[in-house]
Motif scaffolding. Structure first.
Motif, PDB file in Angstrom:
ATOM      1  N   THR A 220      48.104  51.582  -1.993  1.00 44.62           N
ATOM      2  CA  THR A 220      48.060  53.007  -2.331  1.00 44.62           C
ATOM      3  C   THR A 220      46.623  53.499  -2.455  1.00 44.62           C
ATOM      4  OG1 THR A 220      50.188  52.876  -3.483  1.00 44.62           O
ATOM      5  CG2 THR A 220      48.761  54.744  -4.009  1.00 44.62           C
ATOM      6  N   PHE A 221      45.768  52.681  -3.068  1.00 50.18           N
ATOM      7  CA  PHE A 221      44.366  53.074  -3.205  1.00 50.18           C
ATOM      8  C   PHE A 221      43.684  53.176  -1.845  1.00 50.18           C
ATOM      9  CE2 PHE A 221      44.969  51.210  -7.525  1.00 50.18           C
ATOM     10  CZ  PHE A 221      44.674  52.365  -8.244  1.00 50.18           C
ATOM     11  N   MET A 222      44.023  52.264  -0.935  1.00 48.71           N
ATOM     12  CA  MET A 222      43.486  52.347   0.421  1.00 48.71           C
ATOM     13  C   MET A 222      43.960  53.623   1.111  1.00 48.71           C
ATOM     14  SD  MET A 222      43.920  48.466   1.865  1.00 48.71           S
ATOM     15  CE  MET A 222      42.686  47.194   1.587  1.00 48.71           C
ATOM     16  N   GLN A 223      45.222  53.952   0.938  1.00 49.43           N
ATOM     17  CA  GLN A 223      45.777  55.154   1.548  1.00 49.43           C
ATOM     18  C   GLN A 223      45.079  56.405   1.019  1.00 49.43           C
ATOM     19  OE1 GLN A 223      50.090  55.229   1.325  1.00 49.43           O
ATOM     20  NE2 GLN A 223      50.218  53.044   1.796  1.00 49.43           N
ATOM     21  N   ILE A 224      44.780  56.415  -0.257  1.00 49.89           N
ATOM     22  CA  ILE A 224      44.080  57.553  -0.855  1.00 49.89           C
ATOM     23  C   ILE A 224      42.664  57.664  -0.288  1.00 49.89           C
ATOM     24  CG2 ILE A 224      43.089  58.453  -3.007  1.00 49.89           C
ATOM     25  CD1 ILE A 224      45.543  57.252  -4.442  1.00 49.89           C
ATOM     26  N   ASP A 225      41.971  56.527  -0.196  1.00 47.30           N
ATOM     27  CA  ASP A 225      40.608  56.545   0.347  1.00 47.30           C
ATOM     28  C   ASP A 225      40.611  56.964   1.813  1.00 47.30           C
ATOM     29  OD1 ASP A 225      39.423  55.820  -2.043  1.00 47.30           O
ATOM     30  OD2 ASP A 225      39.452  53.667  -1.596  1.00 47.30           O
TER      31      ASP A 225
END
Length: 236
Positions: A220-225
């Motif tokens: 999820t953090f990768m998707q946000i970045d």
């Protein structure tokens, strides 16, 4: 969502429903996955105003898929074949389509990151994003072989890799984003670090984000970045 066919290049095309497109995204999936598995994720991108193109890959999807893609022999035999053919097909499609390259970023997850890097290295596109992939082909293959106790690359194999290796080609001046988990046991972060060092040494606009305690995944953090990066590119 529309399924498109252009010679051997088949892909899903998803456009924003209630607004004009602000940018194109070509998104490649990973080994053993499929283009259709990314439809739900990419629908979130179209809601943000992006047009998304998800190519189907040879030996995957509906294109003569392997019965057991994660069999070690199959991976060793077909991994680079898929990457090389996908790079060639994308270039051919870009050259004959009416897509505006200056408004198009290319991205990929895992094996898709290898493909996206290979295409971007020899195409004038707006930007590149790779997630858990690598743009250092020869070094990454050496790491793969070390991990599986395989014989070193032959001269012939290394020559073929060099033809497609992004580190042997001129890159455009677009922005490059590299996302990778520090605990990735499938595609070692070392390959991505090698590519990042090459980009920085050659004055390219690249950034690399490392994720502590993250394995081979698109979190999820990768998707946000990734989304935040896309928004910056769209505003340029």
């Amino acid at each position: 969502m529309i399924k498109m066919f252009d010679h051997d290049f088949s892909y899903y095309l998803m456009k924003p429903l209630h607004t004009s497109s602000i940018m194109n995204i070509i998104l490649y999936h990973g080994w053993g996955s499929s283009a259709s598995k990314y439809l739900e994720y990419t629908s979130s991108l179209t809601r943000k105003g992006y047009t998304v193109i998800i190519p189907e890959l040879v030996y995957h999807d509906t294109r003569n898929p392997l019965t057991n893609p994660f069999n070690q022999k199959n991976m060793e035999t077909y991994f680079w074949k898929v990457i090389f053919q996908s790079i060639d097909e994308c270039h051919q499609w870009l050259n004959r389509s009416n897509i505006i390259k200056e408004s198009t970023v290319i991205a990929g997850v895992s094996m898709g990151g290898f493909i996206a890097s290979g295409v971007y290295a020899t195409a004038e596109l707006k930007g590149l994003a790779t997630i858990s992939g690598s743009g250092s082909f020869i070094y990454s293959e050496r790491l793969f072989r070390q991990a599986s106790n395989r014989a070193p690359l032959t001269n012939k194999e290394e020559t073929e890799l060099k033809m497609y290796d992004p580190m042997n080609h001129f890159h455009g001046d677009g922005e490059i984003l590299l996302l990778h988990g520090e605990q990735d046991h499938i595609v070692s972060i070392k390959g991505q670090e090698d590519y990042y060092a090459y980009l920085r040494d050659h004055g390219k606009k690249a950034q690399m984000k490392r994720y502590k305690d993250v394995d081979h995944e698109f979190t999820t953090f990768m998707q946000i970045d990734f989304l935040n990066w896309l928004q910056v590119q769209a505003a340029r």
